[in-house]
Every structure is written in structure tokens, then in C-alpha cells.
Scaffold this active site. Structure first.
Site, PDB file in Angstrom:
ATOM      1  N   HIS A  45       0.973  -1.080   0.012  1.00 44.82           N
ATOM      2  CA  HIS A  45      -0.155  -0.091   0.109  1.00 44.82           C
ATOM      3  C   HIS A  45       1.000   1.639   0.139  1.00 44.82           C
ATOM      4  O   HIS A  45       0.893   1.908  -0.447  1.00 44.82           O
ATOM      5  CB  HIS A  45      -1.151   0.014   1.078  1.00 44.82           C
ATOM      6  CG  HIS A  45      -2.509  -0.864   1.134  1.00 44.82           C
ATOM      7  ND1 HIS A  45      -3.135  -1.153   1.758  1.00 44.82           N
ATOM      8  CD2 HIS A  45      -2.784  -1.174  -0.163  1.00 44.82           C
ATOM      9  CE1 HIS A  45      -3.648  -1.827   0.947  1.00 44.82           C
ATOM     10  NE2 HIS A  45      -3.706  -1.589  -0.175  1.00 44.82           N
ATOM     11  N   ARG A 100     -10.222   3.165  -1.743  1.00 42.26           N
ATOM     12  CA  ARG A 100      -9.593   2.170  -0.959  1.00 42.26           C
ATOM     13  C   ARG A 100      -9.805   3.475   0.323  1.00 42.26           C
ATOM     14  O   ARG A 100      -9.681   4.181   0.871  1.00 42.26           O
ATOM     15  CB  ARG A 100      -8.439   2.030  -0.990  1.00 42.26           C
ATOM     16  CG  ARG A 100      -8.200   1.043  -2.034  1.00 42.26           C
ATOM     17  CD  ARG A 100      -6.392   1.186  -1.684  1.00 42.26           C
ATOM     18  NE  ARG A 100      -5.526  -0.067  -2.534  1.00 42.26           N
ATOM     19  CZ  ARG A 100      -5.687  -0.565  -3.799  1.00 42.26           C
ATOM     20  NH1 ARG A 100      -4.891   1.200  -4.389  1.00 42.26           N
ATOM     21  NH2 ARG A 100      -5.124  -1.365  -3.930  1.00 42.26           N
ATOM     22  N   ARG A 102     -14.749   0.925  -1.536  1.00 43.97           N
ATOM     23  CA  ARG A 102     -14.251  -0.500  -1.073  1.00 43.97           C
ATOM     24  C   ARG A 102     -14.205  -0.097   0.679  1.00 43.97           C
ATOM     25  O   ARG A 102     -14.673   1.171   1.106  1.00 43.97           O
ATOM     26  CB  ARG A 102     -13.285  -0.612  -1.139  1.00 43.97           C
ATOM     27  CG  ARG A 102     -12.821  -2.469  -0.313  1.00 43.97           C
ATOM     28  CD  ARG A 102     -11.831  -3.052  -0.468  1.00 43.97           C
ATOM     29  NE  ARG A 102     -10.430  -1.925  -0.412  1.00 43.97           N
ATOM     30  CZ  ARG A 102      -9.278  -2.523  -0.691  1.00 43.97           C
ATOM     31  NH1 ARG A 102      -8.968  -3.795  -1.556  1.00 43.97           N
ATOM     32  NH2 ARG A 102      -8.215  -1.865   0.211  1.00 43.97           N
ATOM     33  N   GLU A 131     -10.464 -11.768  -3.522  1.00 39.75           N
ATOM     34  CA  GLU A 131      -9.141 -11.451  -3.301  1.00 39.75           C
ATOM     35  C   GLU A 131      -8.312 -12.843  -2.575  1.00 39.75           C
ATOM     36  O   GLU A 131      -6.767 -12.826  -2.594  1.00 39.75           O
ATOM     37  CB  GLU A 131      -8.608 -10.443  -2.847  1.00 39.75           C
ATOM     38  CG  GLU A 131      -8.454 -10.402  -1.572  1.00 39.75           C
ATOM     39  CD  GLU A 131      -8.746  -8.541  -1.468  1.00 39.75           C
ATOM     40  OE1 GLU A 131      -8.085  -8.004  -1.598  1.00 39.75           O
ATOM     41  OE2 GLU A 131      -9.810  -7.659  -0.439  1.00 39.75           O
ATOM     42  N   CYS A 182      -8.489  -5.231 -10.378  1.00 42.17           N
ATOM     43  CA  CYS A 182      -8.521  -3.781 -10.006  1.00 42.17           C
ATOM     44  C   CYS A 182      -7.316  -4.290  -9.642  1.00 42.17           C
ATOM     45  O   CYS A 182      -6.851  -2.643  -8.815  1.00 42.17           O
ATOM     46  CB  CYS A 182      -9.389  -2.983  -8.579  1.00 42.17           C
ATOM     47  SG  CYS A 182      -9.252  -4.145  -7.284  1.00 42.17           S
ATOM     48  N   ARG A 207       3.204 -10.417   0.187  1.00 42.00           N
ATOM     49  CA  ARG A 207       3.255  -8.965  -0.908  1.00 42.00           C
ATOM     50  C   ARG A 207       4.366  -7.995  -0.171  1.00 42.00           C
ATOM     51  O   ARG A 207       4.932  -7.197  -0.868  1.00 42.00           O
ATOM     52  CB  ARG A 207       2.215  -8.931  -1.629  1.00 42.00           C
ATOM     53  CG  ARG A 207       1.026  -7.742  -0.511  1.00 42.00           C
ATOM     54  CD  ARG A 207      -0.332  -7.248  -0.990  1.00 42.00           C
ATOM     55  NE  ARG A 207      -0.151  -6.767  -1.002  1.00 42.00           N
ATOM     56  CZ  ARG A 207      -1.593  -5.671  -1.286  1.00 42.00           C
ATOM     57  NH1 ARG A 207      -2.496  -6.675  -1.354  1.00 42.00           N
ATOM     58  NH2 ARG A 207      -1.918  -4.590  -1.244  1.00 42.00           N
ATOM     59  N   ASN A 226      -3.371  -8.449  -6.443  1.00 44.29           N
ATOM     60  CA  ASN A 226      -3.031  -8.372  -5.520  1.00 44.29           C
ATOM     61  C   ASN A 226      -2.109  -9.323  -3.933  1.00 44.29           C
ATOM     62  O   ASN A 226      -2.153  -9.876  -3.743  1.00 44.29           O
ATOM     63  CB  ASN A 226      -2.346  -6.518  -5.170  1.00 44.29           C
ATOM     64  CG  ASN A 226      -2.491  -5.603  -5.544  1.00 44.29           C
ATOM     65  OD1 ASN A 226      -2.317  -6.128  -7.046  1.00 44.29           O
ATOM     66  ND2 ASN A 226      -3.010  -4.488  -5.320  1.00 44.29           N
ATOM     67  N   ASP A 227      -3.616  -9.155  -3.907  1.00 48.63           N
ATOM     68  CA  ASP A 227      -3.950  -9.855  -2.681  1.00 48.63           C
ATOM     69  C   ASP A 227      -4.433 -11.362  -3.396  1.00 48.63           C
ATOM     70  O   ASP A 227      -3.951 -12.756  -2.775  1.00 48.63           O
ATOM     71  CB  ASP A 227      -4.657  -9.324  -1.682  1.00 48.63           C
ATOM     72  CG  ASP A 227      -4.619  -8.791  -0.664  1.00 48.63           C
ATOM     73  OD1 ASP A 227      -3.833  -8.914  -0.098  1.00 48.63           O
ATOM     74  OD2 ASP A 227      -5.660  -7.480  -0.414  1.00 48.63           O
TER      75      ASP A 227
END
Ligand code: PEP
Ligand code: MG
Length: 593
Positions: free
Chosen positions: A193, A299, A336, A443, A514, A477, A466-467
Site C-alpha cells: 500500500h 480504498r 470499498r 482476493e 483492480c 506481498r 494483489n492479494d
């Protein structure tokens, strides 16, 4: 001169003297001017007095509730607080080393902790926890007083380059980036992030440098290249000046993202929807300028970082969501719900918003505990406050609610019950509400495997690669030591993506991607080949994505993807993709991975 190579995660060049920050405790070490020493010392003393009052008050309360035995814990803390080895030693460090008091407290406590480690007596050894507690309180009280890092930055004579072992998103969100040109960290990856936030703030950054924070002394001159991942330490004057000129030019003439020219289609006429990922409501103009057709991922947890103290309140959230929805109108906005973690519960959210330790080192976002929707369901008061704000904001435009970190149908149903309760409550009070579509992030592998079941429960899917990649491949990550194993092209990842798309298709719901995967030209083409047609990415990547899409034939990519799905290794897949593109003559944009 020395050169290091890391992962360039946020584009641009930064030149300046290094300011070394230690994240272990979220304490940054600052050299301070001589005339600031007295101020730091009085802040330290006032923090000691305030901490004394607070601990005494806690002691009285516990004594009243649970008796004197338990209250004795706090006697020990009071003794530590008054021990010359703590505040007295910290004051000495401030004077001798001319550093900020917050750092000095940490140093003093680290020194004392070593002594505790060597003690035989288990009772005394256990006091180490109290020591850290006392240190945390002292620092918290000092922060309230001097504004912490932000205030200290004003004392710097010239803008610097921040070097840290790790930088948390909350620190990045709170820093004054007019005083810091860029940053370099030991830890991190492209999808952490902090990297995502750096891109959104336009701050050059290189991460994954392993031990840069130990190798670079505070004050050494640095050049950071966020495009190539190169770090130059102590460059000769000519190299430094040339880099400074380039950096200045790019700061003065930021290349405005090209606005979109109508809908985006592949060469063979397949319509692709491109939306923007944002972290702050201030990102809306950048999203519009980049031609985004909506916000595919807001986010919202970043609201809690560095915002005003009451940011977690319903009305404050409502105002922000409404502003984003109205700013993007008539385009859709997907918000989200907080993707935060259980351990932030130790303190009220409001405190967490101000606390630079919001994402302590051991609570990286990769943590698989009570996170995302699990956190929301465990904390219905916080969750429902956010849902109320979202439902109200939905009355002002096209808003979709997105739940993060979903791993089962059960969670979705439970969250929908809360939505129904919130709606009924608002309607009973005559407050206008919208009818937002409700979707989930895919995810977590369990969600991907059960996509066809989950698709019956929601209005849309958003794949968080990403996740999904980190949990599928068991690769944190944020951990640079395993970053070479973080492979979007792993056959397991590609198979899961196909499965999710099929699940969504079967129930006729839309599915977007995304995660960062979509902003890599090679991977974007492959995703199109897998039949995906909606993408959301950082606004800066949208012009690239548009060019890549217009150069891509979806039909041809579908054939390539079908072949890719039969290959067994990442190397085979990558090689096959590159060869296929070379043959088809498609423009080979620079890979950003
Ligand atoms: C993802 O996991 O791909 C995603 C977009 O969410 P985040 O990066 O915020 O975890
Ligand atoms: Mg995620």
C-alpha cells in the site's frame, strides 16, 4: 559513489540529502538544530509529567475495580517512568547527539531492554513489556505536543530524500511531501500500500533495497530513480547537478495524463472499460483528467490515516463519499468498505487515525487475521456507521459498495443483513438513501474457488490480484525477500482468474480487475485474452492501458491465453507471450513489473 538496485515503484527522480527513518517503532530520527534542543527537552519533560498523570489515573481506576494487586503493575510503570535510565538518558541523547526526543526515548528504551534481557530473574525480565508500554506512552504524549514528524520536517534546511527500513502507509499519508523529494526503503514491493500511495501522491520511490537504511548515513547525498529502481549514493557534483536539473524540470512540467478520447476498444472492436483506483477524495481530478470512466476502487481505509480526528464519524464519511460521487458524476464510484485489521481495534478508530503506528510492522496489510469484511462483521458498530454513510451518499449518484477480503458466502449474507438493517433504520428516520449495488473483492483463494456460488449473492465482482496472488502463492506481498516468487503469471493464478470469470459469467454479473496486474502492459493483454473487459488502476497508468488496448486484438489474445493456460511454468508462459507479441507485431510497451 555507490549504486544500489531496488524496485522502482513510483516514477520520477529525487535528489537530496538522506534523512534516515527507523520504522521498527515508527520513530523517525531527525538531526535537530542547536536552538531546538531546549524545545525538545521541555517537550520530553512535559510528556513525562503527562504520562505520570495518566498512569496514576489508570492505577487508581484498576485499584478500584480489581484491587491493589493488579494495580501494582502500574506502580512498576511509574518507577520506570521516573528511572534516570529512561527519560534522563533520553535527555542526554538529545543533547549529545542533537536528535529529536522521540527517537532519543526509543534509543534509551532499547538500551535498557538489552539489560532486561540479560537478567536472570523472570519477574524482572517480564518488565520489558512495561518498559515498551511506557516508551509508547511517552512518545504518544510528545507527538501530541510537537506535531511529530510533520513539525520536525519544517526545521529541515532543505528538502531531503527519506530512507527507511520500512514506511507504513499512515506515515506516507501524513508527511509533508514538499519537504521530502522521494523515498527509498529496505522492504516493500510494487503492490504494498505504501507503493500504491506513493504513485497516487506522485512521489518517486524505490523499495526492496534490503539494507539501504543501514548503508546510508543521514546527510549523504542521494539520487533516487523511481523508473529504473537505481539509487546513487554520494554522486560526484556533476552527476548530482545533472540529476537535480532533470528532477527540477520534471517537477516544473509534470506531464499531464492524456484525457481519454471516447470509449476504449481493442483493435477488433471489443469494448474495454477503464476506471481509476483512488486512495483519497483529492484524487478525483486526477482520475477525471486521465479519462477514467468511473472509480473502480476507492480504498476508504485511507480516510482513517492522517485525517481530522473525527474522520470515522458517519457525517464526516458521508461528506467525503458524497463529494467523490458528485465529483465523478455521472460516472459510477465503487467504494470499498474499510480494509483494516483487527489489531487497530486496540485503540479507538479515531485515535488510530492520528497515530503514526497505525500499521505497525508486525501488522502489515498482508496479515490474514480479522481483516476486511471479517473486521466489519466483528465490529458491527464501526461497520454500520460506514454503511449508513455509504447508503446516504448513494442517494447523490451512482455508488457501489464493495466488501474486501471476503472468503465465504456466509460473510456476504451476514453483511447484507447489516445493509438491510441500516436501510430500514435510515428510512424509518426519513433520511434519503440510495440503492447501491453490492459487490465483493475476489482476493482470497476460497472466494475464487467458490466464485460461482458467490456470484449468486452479489451484484458484481472485483478481482484484487494483489492479494489473490499473495494468498494463492503464499508469498507476502510486502516481504522483499520473497518478492521474486510473487508471480502474476503463475499457472495457479491464471487458472483462478479463469475460474472467477466463468463463475461471474454463469450468473451474469460483471467482473473487473483492480489489482496492480492490470497496469502491466503484458499482463493486461493476457487478462483481455482471458475474457476480462473491465479494469481499474492508478490514474497515471490509464493512458498506457488505453494505448495497449487499442493495439491489442482480443481474438488473437484469446487464442494466446488458451495456449498459455496449458503451460506449466512462469518462464514458459513469459517466453511464449513475448514471442507471440513479437510475431503479431503488437507494440511492446515497457513492462512495469
Ligand atoms: C488487491 O488486493 O488487489 C487490491 C486491489 O486491494 P489492496 O491492494 O488494497 O489490498
Ligand atoms: Mg486487497
Amino acid at each position: 559513489m555507490e549504486r544500489l538496485k531496488g524496485i522502482g515503484v513510483s516514477s520520477g527522480l529525487a535528489v537530496g540529502p538522506a534523512l534516515v527513518a527507523i520504522q521498527r517503532t515508527q520513530v523517525i530520527r531527525f538531526p535537530i538544530a542547536q536552538d531546538r534542543v531546549a524545545r525538545e527537552l521541555s517537550a520530553l519533560e512535559r510528556a513525562r509529567v503527562r504520562s505520570h498523570e495518566q498512569i496514576s489515573q489508570i492505577r487508581r481506576r484498576i485499584a478500584g475495580l480489581k484491587g491493589a494487586d493488579l494495580a501494582a503493575i502500574f506502580d512498576a510503570q511509574l518507577l520506570l517512568l521516573d528511572d534516570p535510565m529512561v527519560v534522563g538518558r533520553a535527555a542526554r541523547i538529545v543533547m549529545d547527539e542533537r536528535v529529536n526526543a522521540e527517537w532519543a526515548v526509543q534509543r534509551a528504551v532499547d538500551e535498557l531492554a538489552v539489560v532486561f534481557n540479560d537478567v536472570e530473574d523472570p519477574y524482572l525480565r517480564e518488565r520489558k513489556g512495561d518498559l515498551h508500554d511506557v516508551a509508547g506512552r511517552l512518545r504518544m504524549n510528545m507527538r501530541g505536543e510537537n506535531g511529530g514528524v510533520r513539525d520536525l520536517l519544517h526545521d529541515l534546511e532543505q528538502p531531503c530524500v527519506l530512507v527507511a527500513d520500512e514506511l507504513t502507509p499512515s506515515v506516507v499519508a501524513q508527511l509533508d511531501w514538499t519537504r521530502i523529494r522521494g523515498f527509498a526503503t529496505d522492504a516493500g514491493s510494487r503492490t504494498y500500500h505504501t507503493a500504491i500511495l506513493a504513485r497516487s501522491l506522485g512521489v518517486p520511490a524505490v523499495v526492496g533495497l534490503h539494507d539501504v537504511s543501514k548503508r546510508i548515513p543521514s546527510g549523504a547525498w542521494l539520487i533516487i530513480d523511481g523508473d529504473t529502481g537505481d539509487i546513487t549514493i554520494d554522486p560526484p557534483t556533476s552527476v548530482r547537478e545533472e540529476a537535480e536539473n532533470r528532477a527540477r524540470r520534471s517537477r516544473l512540467e509534470p506531464t499531464p495524463p492524456r484525457a481519454g478520447e471516447g470509449p476504449t476498444e481493442t483493435r477488433d472492436g471489443v469494448r474495454i472499460h477503464l476506471q481509476a483506483n483512488i486512495e483519497r477524495s483529492d484524487d478525483v481530478p486526477a482520475a477525471l483528467a486521465s479519462g477514467a470512466e468511473g472509480i473502480g476502487l476507492y480504498r476508504s481505509e485511507f480516510l482513517l490515516v492522517g485525517g481530522p480526528p473525527n474522520m470515522a464519524g458517519e457525517d464526516e464519511q458521508y461528506e467525503v463519499y458524497k463529494q467523490v460521487v458528485e465529483g465523478m458524476a455521472p460516472r459510477p464510484v465503487t467504494i470499498r468498505t474499510f480494509d483494516i485489521d483487527e489489531r487497530q481495534l486496540a485503540r479507538p478508530l479515531v485515535d488510530a487515525a492520528l497515530d503514526a503506528r497505525w500499521f505497525p510492522e508486525h501488522e502489515r496489510v498482508g496479515h490474514a487475521g480479522l481483516r476486511g469484511i471479517r473486521f466489519g462483521l466483528a465490529q458491527p458498530a464501526i461497520f454500520k456507521t460506514q454503511l449508513r454513510a455509504l447508503m446516504r451518499a448513494a442517494a447523490h449518484g451512482s455508488l457501489r459498495i464493495l466488501f474486501p477480503f471476503v472468503s465465504s458466502v456466509h460473510e456476504v449474507r451476514a453483511a447484507r443483513v447489516l445493509i438491510a438493517e441500516v436501510r430500514a433504520d435510515l428510512e424509518a428516520r426519513g433520511i434519503p438513501v440510495g440503492k447501491p449495488a453490492v459487490g465483493i473483492m475476489i482476493e482470497v483463494p476460497s472466494a475464487a474457488f467458490t466464485a460461482s456460488l458467490l456470484a449468486r449473492e452479489v451484484d458484481f465482482f472485483t478481482i484484487g490480484t494483489n492479494d489473490l496472488i499473495q494468498y494463492t502463492l503464499a508469498v507476502d506481498r510486502t516481504d522483499e525477500r520473497v518478492s521474486d516468487r510473487y508471480e502474476p503469471l503463475h499457472p495457479a493464478v491464471l487458472r483462478l482468474l479463469r475460474q472467477v470469470r466463468r463463475g461471474a459469467m454463469r450468473e451474469g454479473i460483471p467482473v473487473a480487475v483492480c489489482g496492480e496486474m492490470a497496469s502491466d502492459p503484458l499482463l493486461l493483454r493476457l487478462l483481455i485474452g482471458c475474457g476480462l473487459t473491465e479494469f481499474s488502476m492508478t490514474p497515471g497508468a490509464l493512458p498506457m492501458a488505453r494505448r495497449v488496448i487499442q493495439d491489442t486484438s482480443a481474438g488473437e489474445m484469446a487464442r494466446i491465453a488458451a495456449r498459455v493456460l496449458t503451460l506449466g511454468t512462469v518462464d514458459d508462459i513469459e517466453q511464449f507471450l513475448l514471442e507471440s507479441f513479437a510475431k503479431s507485431g503488437e507494440r511492446n510497451e515497457v513492462k512495469t513489473r
